[in-house]
Design an enzyme around this catalytic site. Structure first.
Site, PDB file in Angstrom:
ATOM      1  CB  SER A  34      -0.937  -0.007   1.195  1.00  0.00           C
ATOM      2  OG  SER A  34      -0.197  -0.272   2.346  1.00  0.00           O
TER       3      SER A  34
ATOM      4  CB  THR B  85      -1.236   4.846   4.481  1.00  0.00           C
ATOM      5  OG1 THR B  85      -2.079   4.589   3.385  1.00  0.00           O
ATOM      6  CG2 THR B  85      -0.861   6.305   4.515  1.00  0.00           C
TER       7      THR B  85
ATOM      8  CB  THR C 108      -0.798   6.101   0.781  1.00  0.00           C
ATOM      9  OG1 THR C 108      -1.609   4.926   0.798  1.00  0.00           O
ATOM     10  CG2 THR C 108      -1.563   7.209   0.077  1.00  0.00           C
TER      11      THR C 108
ATOM     12  NE  ARG D   7      -9.667   7.241  -2.652  1.00  0.00           N
ATOM     13  CZ  ARG D   7      -8.882   7.087  -1.593  1.00  0.00           C
ATOM     14  NH1 ARG D   7      -7.590   6.878  -1.752  1.00  0.00           N
ATOM     15  NH2 ARG D   7      -9.382   7.134  -0.377  1.00  0.00           N
TER      16      ARG D   7
ATOM     17  N   GLY E  39      -6.301   5.066   6.962  1.00  0.00           N
ATOM     18  CA  GLY E  39      -7.649   4.512   6.893  1.00  0.00           C
ATOM     19  C   GLY E  39      -8.415   5.043   5.697  1.00  0.00           C
TER      20      GLY E  39
HETATM   21  C1  SD4 Z   1      -6.318   6.632   1.410  1.00  0.00           C
HETATM   22  N1  SD4 Z   1      -5.751   6.967   3.710  1.00  0.00           N
HETATM   23  O1  SD4 Z   1      -5.883   6.706   0.267  1.00  0.00           O
HETATM   24  C2  SD4 Z   1      -5.353   6.278   2.507  1.00  0.00           C
HETATM   25  C3  SD4 Z   1      -5.298   4.792   2.630  1.00  0.00           C
HETATM   26  C4  SD4 Z   1      -4.838   4.249   3.931  1.00  0.00           C
HETATM   27  O2  SD4 Z   1      -4.744   2.519   5.392  1.00  0.00           O
HETATM   28  O3  SD4 Z   1      -4.378   4.948   4.791  1.00  0.00           O
HETATM   29  N2  SD4 Z   1      -4.976   2.987   4.164  1.00  0.00           N
HETATM   30  O4  SD4 Z   1      -7.497   6.793   1.688  1.00  0.00           O
END
Ligand code: SD4
Length: 335
Positions: free
Chosen positions: A92, A194, A212, A222, A246
């Site tokens: 990620s 992330t 991330t 997106r 998140g």
């Molecule tokens: C997002 N906040 O692109 C990031 C993804 C993430 O744990 O943090 N995942 O929305």
């Protein structure tokens, strides 16, 4: 295609995206955590110190190494984040990140220094070290944010070498996902995601960074919270700093990291501030919080830290007083 029809086909609701790669049910477990709880480690700490989202001890070790070698705090967070960007096993962040639904790995990152300067890149393709491109945007352009092809060309013109970020493992995962191509409400409990990092040097100066590949199998184009200053990251050198992980859509809607810093400005501890920011999300009318995860980590000027998430298993890594350890975060959904 009519919008309603498209959304139905894609099952793309605000909460219906994979956050990270692990799929688990929404039921919380009462299993005993092997980690320390944030509340056990809320003492005032000595500086320098580094914290980061999830279990990233190599990254925090790198950042601490930079600080101990007399490097500045901005170098520390950049170098720390680069460790995870280069780690192909982390699906990620950076190289090896899971792609969008079309198979493109697109990165979001930002960085913010002790003077309140900041830089960000969004929808960046083919460049592993998005955080370093974000720093270049901050330092070498009159802008805060570059997107897509412009960001990539800027990176290349600054010596970044383009490469294919889709590894075999991530390609395989994507091909499997394509069989059903379903978005389901998913909560991420894995120990790596992330990476958001905050550091304070010996003088008490603070910097932060966040990088991330965003939500797995997101729609093409997106962009999440991670590169949005105030949402994914905010640093105020007089008060403290916060970084989020998140479901980015929920963080953006509450301008989460800025909120945490402002709550600390009003006198809340980092822990109290993270808790209130999470509470804002879950207390919204019709909040579907059971089906997504958000976690915050924060630090104040004194080196006190806090972390809080909606669900169990969020953690932060903290390097302070010679100890580099994973600390399990407290969480809201205890039923
Ligand atoms: C997002 N906040 O692109 C990031 C993804 C993430 O744990 O943090 N995942 O929305």
């Amino acid at each position: 295609m009519k919008r309603r029809h498209f959304i139905k086909n894609a099952s793309l609701t605000g909460v219906g995206l994979a956050v990270g790669k692990s799929l688990v049910s929404c039921t919380e477990t009462n299993e005993k955590s092997p980690f320390k709880k944030t509340s056990d480690v809320l003492e005032k700490g000595s500086l320098p110190m580094v914290i980061a989202t999830w279990h990233v001890i190599d990254a925090t070790a790198k950042a601490m190494q930079v600080l101990q070698a007399g490097g500045n705090v901005l170098d520390a967070v950049e170098q720390g984040c680069r460790v995870e960007e280069a780690n192909e096993k982390g699906q990620s962040v950076g190289k090896g990140g899971l792609p969008d639904r079309d198979g493109n790995v697109t990165l979001d990152a930002c960085i913010m220094d002790k003077h309140g300067n900041c830089g960000a890149v969004v929808y960046l393709k083919d460049i592993t070290h998005a955080v370093s491109v974000a720093r270049k945007v901050m330092e070498d352009t009159p802008h805060v944010m570059l997107a897509g092809e412009g960001a990539k060309q800027f990176a290349i013109s600054n010596g970044f070498v383009p490469e294919d970020l889709l590894t075999e493992a991530s390609k395989e995962a994507w091909e499997k996902w394509k069989v059903e191509a379903k978005y389901k409400p998913i909560i991420n409990i894995e120990n790596h995601d992330t990476i958001g990092m905050l550091a304070i040097d010996e003088n008490g100066d603070i910097s932060g960074a966040c990088t991330t590949s965003g939500l797995a199998y997101k729609m093409g184009g997106r962009v999440g919270d991670s590169p949005i200053i105030g949402s994914g990251l905010f640093v105020d050198n007089e008060i403290g700093a916060c970084v989020a992980t998140g479901l980015g859509e929920e963080v953006v809607k509450t301008v989460g990291s800025f909120l945490v810093v402002e709550l600390m400005r009003q006198g809340k501890s980092p822990q109290e501030a993270c808790e209130e920011a999470i509470t804002r999300i879950v207390n919204k009318p019709k909040s579907d919080y059971k089906n997504f995860q958000v976690g915050y980590i924060a630090v104040n000027k004194q080196g006190e830290t806090g972390s809080y998430a909606i669900h169990q298993w969020f953690s932060m890594t903290k390097f302070q007083n010679g100890v580099n350890e994973q600390i399990q975060s407290d969480y809201f959904n205890k039923v």
